[in-house]
Design an enzyme around this catalytic site. Structure first.
Site, PDB file in Angstrom:
ATOM      1  N   TRP A   2       2.928 -10.235 -47.098  1.00 59.61           N
ATOM      2  CA  TRP A   2       2.420 -10.215 -45.725  1.00 59.61           C
ATOM      3  C   TRP A   2       2.005 -11.604 -45.262  1.00 59.61           C
ATOM      4  O   TRP A   2       1.790 -11.824 -44.072  1.00 59.61           O
ATOM      5  CB  TRP A   2       1.280  -9.200 -45.574  1.00 59.61           C
ATOM      6  CG  TRP A   2      -0.013  -9.571 -46.262  1.00 59.61           C
ATOM      7  CD1 TRP A   2      -0.241  -9.626 -47.591  1.00 59.61           C
ATOM      8  CD2 TRP A   2      -1.257  -9.945 -45.634  1.00 59.61           C
ATOM      9  NE1 TRP A   2      -1.543  -9.998 -47.849  1.00 59.61           N
ATOM     10  CE2 TRP A   2      -2.191 -10.198 -46.673  1.00 59.61           C
ATOM     11  CE3 TRP A   2      -1.677 -10.079 -44.313  1.00 59.61           C
ATOM     12  CZ2 TRP A   2      -3.513 -10.583 -46.421  1.00 59.61           C
ATOM     13  CZ3 TRP A   2      -3.000 -10.466 -44.071  1.00 59.61           C
ATOM     14  CH2 TRP A   2      -3.899 -10.719 -45.118  1.00 59.61           C
ATOM     15  N   ASP A   3       1.938 -12.537 -46.195  1.00 63.76           N
ATOM     16  CA  ASP A   3       1.661 -13.930 -45.856  1.00 63.76           C
ATOM     17  C   ASP A   3       2.566 -14.417 -44.730  1.00 63.76           C
ATOM     18  O   ASP A   3       2.139 -15.178 -43.857  1.00 63.76           O
ATOM     19  CB  ASP A   3       1.918 -14.837 -47.064  1.00 63.76           C
ATOM     20  CG  ASP A   3       1.143 -14.434 -48.302  1.00 63.76           C
ATOM     21  OD1 ASP A   3       0.760 -13.258 -48.416  1.00 63.76           O
ATOM     22  OD2 ASP A   3       0.948 -15.297 -49.169  1.00 63.76           O
ATOM     23  N   GLU A  17      -9.130  -8.667 -52.060  1.00 62.44           N
ATOM     24  CA  GLU A  17      -8.670  -7.872 -53.209  1.00 62.44           C
ATOM     25  C   GLU A  17      -9.720  -7.753 -54.306  1.00 62.44           C
ATOM     26  O   GLU A  17      -9.445  -7.170 -55.350  1.00 62.44           O
ATOM     27  CB  GLU A  17      -7.378  -8.477 -53.770  1.00 62.44           C
ATOM     28  CG  GLU A  17      -6.192  -8.280 -52.832  1.00 62.44           C
ATOM     29  CD  GLU A  17      -4.951  -9.051 -53.271  1.00 62.44           C
ATOM     30  OE1 GLU A  17      -5.116 -10.126 -53.889  1.00 62.44           O
ATOM     31  OE2 GLU A  17      -3.836  -8.598 -52.996  1.00 62.44           O
ATOM     32  N   LYS A  52     -12.958 -12.389 -51.989  1.00 62.82           N
ATOM     33  CA  LYS A  52     -11.899 -13.303 -52.423  1.00 62.82           C
ATOM     34  C   LYS A  52     -11.367 -14.100 -51.241  1.00 62.82           C
ATOM     35  O   LYS A  52     -11.134 -15.299 -51.337  1.00 62.82           O
ATOM     36  CB  LYS A  52     -10.776 -12.485 -53.042  1.00 62.82           C
ATOM     37  CG  LYS A  52      -9.652 -13.295 -53.638  1.00 62.82           C
ATOM     38  CD  LYS A  52      -8.536 -12.353 -54.123  1.00 62.82           C
ATOM     39  CE  LYS A  52      -7.370 -13.103 -54.711  1.00 62.82           C
ATOM     40  NZ  LYS A  52      -6.190 -12.235 -54.876  1.00 62.82           N
ATOM     41  N   GLN A  53     -11.118 -13.420 -50.160  1.00 57.55           N
ATOM     42  CA  GLN A  53     -10.613 -14.102 -48.978  1.00 57.55           C
ATOM     43  C   GLN A  53     -11.070 -13.332 -47.753  1.00 57.55           C
ATOM     44  O   GLN A  53     -11.434 -12.162 -47.846  1.00 57.55           O
ATOM     45  CB  GLN A  53      -9.091 -14.195 -49.003  1.00 57.55           C
ATOM     46  CG  GLN A  53      -8.365 -12.888 -48.704  1.00 57.55           C
ATOM     47  CD  GLN A  53      -6.852 -13.037 -48.822  1.00 57.55           C
ATOM     48  OE1 GLN A  53      -6.304 -12.979 -49.907  1.00 57.55           O
ATOM     49  NE2 GLN A  53      -6.181 -13.210 -47.706  1.00 57.55           N
TER      50      GLN A  53
END
Lengths: 768, 768
Positions: free
Chosen positions: A359-360, A490, A602-603
């Site tokens: 999906w990046d 995640e 994480k992000q």
């Protein structure tokens, strides 16, 4: 961390000095690619020390049998592996009988690498002192041609320093290669023919299972002191390799060189039985042009790319080098010519993660390609997913969804899912929303609505159907909930009501329905075709909207923030700055359960949603959420700092924005994550570009045109970038004093600057 | 399902007719074991059809390198595999030159198997018509001696039916065997010596990595018409097998037989360099006794087991056969003689799941062994975990726990964790509570408190420490929460505040602290030793109690039930009876995410807690929770029906209790889960026993003595069972008319029946 190892330079990546410990890292950093093939910076001559060999061909992969400890229903049978392709760069070198091997030399002096990003070539030079006391100066230059994208060129020069020598060059091809990343030690390549013709050699091989046929070819020329020599090579062959051996006598101080043209022709682009002929033709064409001409056109081709894509930064060499490295690598990876290709997370620099498409692409890469290339490139990226729609529907049906609902894969090469962690594969479903968002983003930026009736709406309907079916009604909450998901963060698995996922689901349904209505009204024949194909009916649309209307969003009254997911406030909310440094990075130091029950992010997760749907929240809301969540964010994903950089800039926190910017732009150059030897973080490089253009430059689309709110870090004197907006090219020059705009093209353009309308005209510098 | 395939019989498992499709299933069902070794019902002679070979040695395992798709920190390096051991049962048979192989025979008539549970032997007989027209009657009887537990005995008889024949017996040993279950196709056995001596042969081999040395031996005797023949065999050997070949001429109608004594001596029990001598000694001892004597003592040994363990059911042959099959298999698997051993989920009947020890032992098996064996057996099972305490502490420290906190492994062979699914390995931590519960259960039943100061308290402290550290304080709830766990219901992963886990955690802490106080007061020197060893201090005890006091339990006011975990009511609460049959079993039909977000329960979770801590809830509460949760329960774990049977009986729902009972008792015989070929469900067999004794019989411990509330399914005339309670043996006889009790021993016993005190005296039948 590797800070200060790569020499600061505006246009080049430079390494000085030979360090065996860094060979694998530098093999990643000095990788070259031309969109069709790629090559890690492996040495041409033999090297007996630790090395990670990597030659890659776009679109060629191997479906490695899935490896799991415990099978779950729904797992795919295979994982698409990025494939180490036959070696075409190799040149065995013997000097007065001793093989040249930097691992066994008595000394390696003046070792230097340069990746010249401006011109698109890579050079390595050194003086080696061999065990037989011979001292030679070696220089090797290579590039993968942008013009002839099936060809790479190497010029390998040797100058004996202290005595006359006999040199044996043995350029070779080798298909007896393996992958570092293999689940079952399978053989990936089957070699079925080797051939040679004087200075040329060929290996025909095909990939096991996927049956990609590849002809690896080479054509070599030998020069002494600039003059080409006609030497008949001795041929050596075994089942999977072939070398042509040239012996030359070279007097001290004179330079001998070999020019090797090599590369691949592939059955993706040629008839299988014509591969060798195609290879011969392209290699001879390259040879006829010659090294200098090809290098020259390489410079021209890169010059054109830079002309459009370059970002300059004045007063901060490291930042300048960082952004150019990112832009350079993105262009090495994907040029948008071929709708079958996509942007792998490691590009052509390593094998890790496998697959080519995450999906990046939709969430991070499309803005870069939209703004720095023709809009067809972005449309190709969208079309890639349109072409995979049937497989996405099949993928969803394996998980129990019906009626044409689609779930796009987490990782794919050909549209089939090939990832196998249940908490990701089955649950990180927000990726599906990114597909719709990319369409929205494309139309918003390019104004090309035609994509929606032609292709996009079908994708949107299938995705809206997925969300409709995936949400369930909670009688307890009297709302629709989405249970058992993994969000962009995640470090949470199988949670309920991940805010980002729920928000995206609601938005996908609403945006889909808006477009159904618009297409129905404005594109009747398209509408009829789509209804025919999808059987979408009013009743289903209403049921979908009901889900969107009644979507549940976890919220904390106390903190006045949306909760990342149900139960987030039950965590021990200790911020990252109170976490002992010895515990970082937590993904290396902690067991998985500990990470999961911690509050650490994480992000960007909620903030990712605020980034994508900025207009739907106030700056005050953004500030509250940023202040609440960023302190728990460990940024252990390469995709995290860029979003935070943009939002820090939006919040006028330029110091923080700058810190995040540096982290994203020099992630690989400074090896923040101590893993650069595995390859580069290609997709996050597009995030770096966004940090400057959307973060500092404040570029947005408002009322169908460009809007800027330029800011500048105090460390910089100025910076410039260009964007292609609906076939007009705008150059933005931001300095500490102000911002100026230049427009290419023929017609005026109304833009917004700091919210005010500004008219800019072609070839007139407008300063604001 | 395989219903009506196995012939109903009170004491035997009988199969009639040869069905190649069922060979693997029957190999499981007719398995034999003696606690030290086990053998699937593989044929002695060659069989070229599908078969699953399995010979097993207690305590001998192989640490197979872990296989996962995606590594997580904390995963163990290996998974302990149940190991297929060298074949000692094999007897090659040639009849007039043609190898006997039921897969290639022209006809196989009168095929019959019997597993005689009363006497502990297995017999197979058939008439084979060979391709060479010869017709032979074959009968093979075998058993694994309970007295000489390193020896198995086979009597293999052949009678030519239609002509005189030449028969070649080739009894053999073979260590060139493999596992069906292997992660990396490793070789598991290394054979280092083969030897023979007239009628004896030996193979010395050792397991790779674990270095268990095993001597596999055999001693053969040939008889014609009942008379032993002294025939010198021809020896055949290769690197991993040895056979002794005997040729005999047999007239039509006469019977020839071979008696083969075989088995293992193992370095767990003998010096490595004495293994062969030990094998020779035990085989010769067996041979000197002879087949008939050994079989006779086998009958006696089983008779003693049944004397104590038998449950009779009058008026329901299938139920009778079912319960005896369960009791028989439990006794074949574990006899409690050796504290190094435990009860593997497949016993000696298959390889699946690996390891030997799960929480099944503590939660399901201990009551059976406590009541039907000497209490030392249960104490040995507890000691097994005490002996693994250091490894459990090490295991917890790998996950970040400190200060002597212990996490017992999910699966183990030697105390080390060897499971590798994060949601189980790291999160199914309730298993830790079962360790403390087993100690409590043991002391409650046996009255032997000495175990706690001697060993148990150390285990309890380490476990209480784990819970103390694993709980976190939620400022939002002002309570302690336990985040990120998997409860007994493995169809939920990584949930917060699983009620069962939280309840067990609180109870473990409280019970531990009670015992700290008691030991401190009553066992001073033990207490000092424990304090010295564990450094437990008042401050830590208080902090633990604070966690227990403030433990959070999710509760629904609306339904007046505890919630299985946070958010349970957000699910689509569609009961199992509304689920289409085509969707069952969901673990085969649905993808994992769909299972997880569904309300369906694999096995008792909250109800498991209500079972374990029955006294702490009212019957009304039990009823509410049973009525709320059972309708969502799919019972796809073999451990589910037994708990529900007991609770249905408690709630006077005898029809439901009976249905659950049948499902648990004939799970394997009727192959409910279509997987019996993989082996039997050994640990759930102890649950079957509980269904009768605790469910129908209503046995509990109250005020330090036995309490009964006998009930009887309407399908039965009566049933009896015995329990050993503190060295007195009580036989309970329940019929439709009433219940009577008989007591063995010397002193009276006060018990409770239906809550009323009843005095029973030795050798007097008391009817209530």
């Amino acid at each position: 961390m590797n800070q200060n190892y790569i020499k600061p330079d505006n246009w080049s990546i430079i390494e000085e000095g030979f360090d065996k410990e860094r060979v694998k890292s530098s093999e990643s950093l000095f990788s070259i690619g031309n969109g069709a093939m790629g090559q890690r910076a492996n040495f041409e001559e033999a090297y007996s020390g630790p090395t990670f060999q990597g030659s890659y061909i776009a679109g060629v992969y191997y479906p490695d049998k899935t490896r799991v400890g415990w099978w779950k229903n729904g797992y795919p049978e295979y994982f698409a592996k990025v494939l180490n392709a036959p070696n075409w760069i190799g040149i065995g070198v013997k000097i007065s009988g001793e093989p040249l091997d930097l691992n066994t030399c008595v000394a390696v002096n003046n070792f230097r690498r340069e990746l010249n990003m401006k011109e698109g070539w890579y050079e390595r030079s050194f003086i080696a002192v061999l065990q037989n006391k011979v001292e030679v100066l070696v220089k090797s230059t290579r590039f993968l041609s942008l013009d002839l994208d099936e060809v790479g060129v190497i010029k390998y020069e040797i100058t004996p320093v202290n005595q006359d020598v006999n040199i044996e060059f043995a350029p070779y091809l080798d298909s007896g290669i393996t992958n570092e990343d293999t689940n079952w030690e399978d053989k990936f390549w089957d070699t079925y023919n080797l051939a040679h013709d004087k200075n040329e050699a060929y290996i025909l091989s095909k990939t096991m299972k996927t049956n990609f046929h590849v002809c690896t070819g080479m054509l070599s020329e030998i020069f002494i002191d600039g003059e080409q020599k006609d030497i008949s090579p001795k041929v050596k062959m075994d089942g999977t390799s072939i070398s042509l051996n040239y012996g030359v006598e070279v007097p001290k101080g004179k330079t001998t060189s070999i020019i090797k043209y090599g590369g691949y022709t592939v059955s993706l682009n040629h008839e299988e039985d014509n591969l060798k002929n195609a290879s011969t033709a392209i290699l001879r064409k390259a040879s006829e042009s010659g090294f200098d001409v090809l290098l020259n056109s390489q410079k021209n081709a890169w010059s054109k790319i830079w002309e459009m894509a370059d970002i300059t930064i004045d007063g901060d060499v490291k930042a300048q080098q960082g952004i150019r490295f990112n832009i350079f690598q993105l262009n090495q990876t994907y040029l948008g010519k071929d709708a079958r290709l996509n942007i792998g997370p490691k590009g052509f620099t390593g094998e890790k993660y496998g697959g080519s498409t995450y999906w990046d692409t939709e969430a991070y890469c499309i803005p870069f390609y939209m703004a720095t290339k023709d809009q067809l490139v972005a449309r190709n990226l969208l079309t890639y997913r349109y072409n995979h729609l049937d497989k996405a529907i099949e993928n969803a049906s394996k998980l129990g969804f019906v009626n044409g609902a689609a779930l796009y894969p987490m990782v794919t090469m050909n549209g089939e899912e090939c990832h196998n962690e249940w908490e990701i594969t089955f649950e990180e479903i927000h990726r599906n929303g990114a597909m719709t968002f990319a369409i929205y983003n494309y139309v918003r930026y390019t104004g090309d609505y035609s994509y929606i009736p032609e292709k996009g709406l079908e994708v949107m309907i299938a995705i809206a159907r997925f969300w409709h079916q995936r949400a369930t009604f909670s009688t307890d909450k009297n709302k629709y909930v989405i249970l058992g998901v993994t969000g962009p963060n995640e470090y949470e698995n199988n949670v309920n009501n991940n805010w980002y996922t729920n928000y995206l689901a609601k938005w996908c349904i609403e945006y889909c329905v808006q477009n159904i209505i618009k297409v129905k009204t404005e594109y009747k024949s398209d509408y009829e075709r789509i209804v025919e194909k999808t059987s979408i009916a009013q009743e289903e649309v209403e049921a979908m909207l009901e889900v969107a209307d009644k979507m549940y969003f976890p919220y904390s009254e106390k903190h006045q923030v949306y909760l990342q997911q149900d139960g987030f406030l039950d965590k021990e909310l200790i911020t990252v700055d109170n976490l002992d440094k010895s515990q970082r990075p937590i993904n290396q130091k902690w067991s998985w359960d500990r990470i999961l029950r911690s509050p650490y992010i994480k992000q960007a997760d909620i903030l990712q949603g605020f980034y994508m749907f900025e207009d739907q929240f106030t700056k005050e809301e953004l500030k509250r959420h940023f202040d609440f969540y960023e302190p728990f964010t460990v940024h252990e994903s390469s995709l995290s700092p860029c979003v935070h950089s943009i939002q820090a800039a939006t919040l006028d926190r330029m110091d923080q924005a700058y810190t995040f910017y540096l982290r994203t732009s020099r992630l690989d150059l400074d090896d923040y994550n101590k893993e650069v030897e595995e390859g580069l973080h290609i997709t996050s490089m597009a995030g770096t570009w966004m940090s400057i253009v959307e973060g500092f430059g404040g570029l947005r689309i408002k009322k169908g045109t460009l809007s800027f709110t330029p800011k500048i870090p105090k460390e910089w004197k100025g910076y410039t970038f260009k964007v292609n907006f609906r076939n007009q090219i705008i150059k933005v020059n931001v300095s500490q004093e102000g911002t100026s705009f230049t427009l290419e093209g023929n017609s005026d353009l109304l833009i917004f600057v700091e919210g005010k309308e500004v008219k800019i005209s072609p070839n007139n510098l407008i300063t604001v």
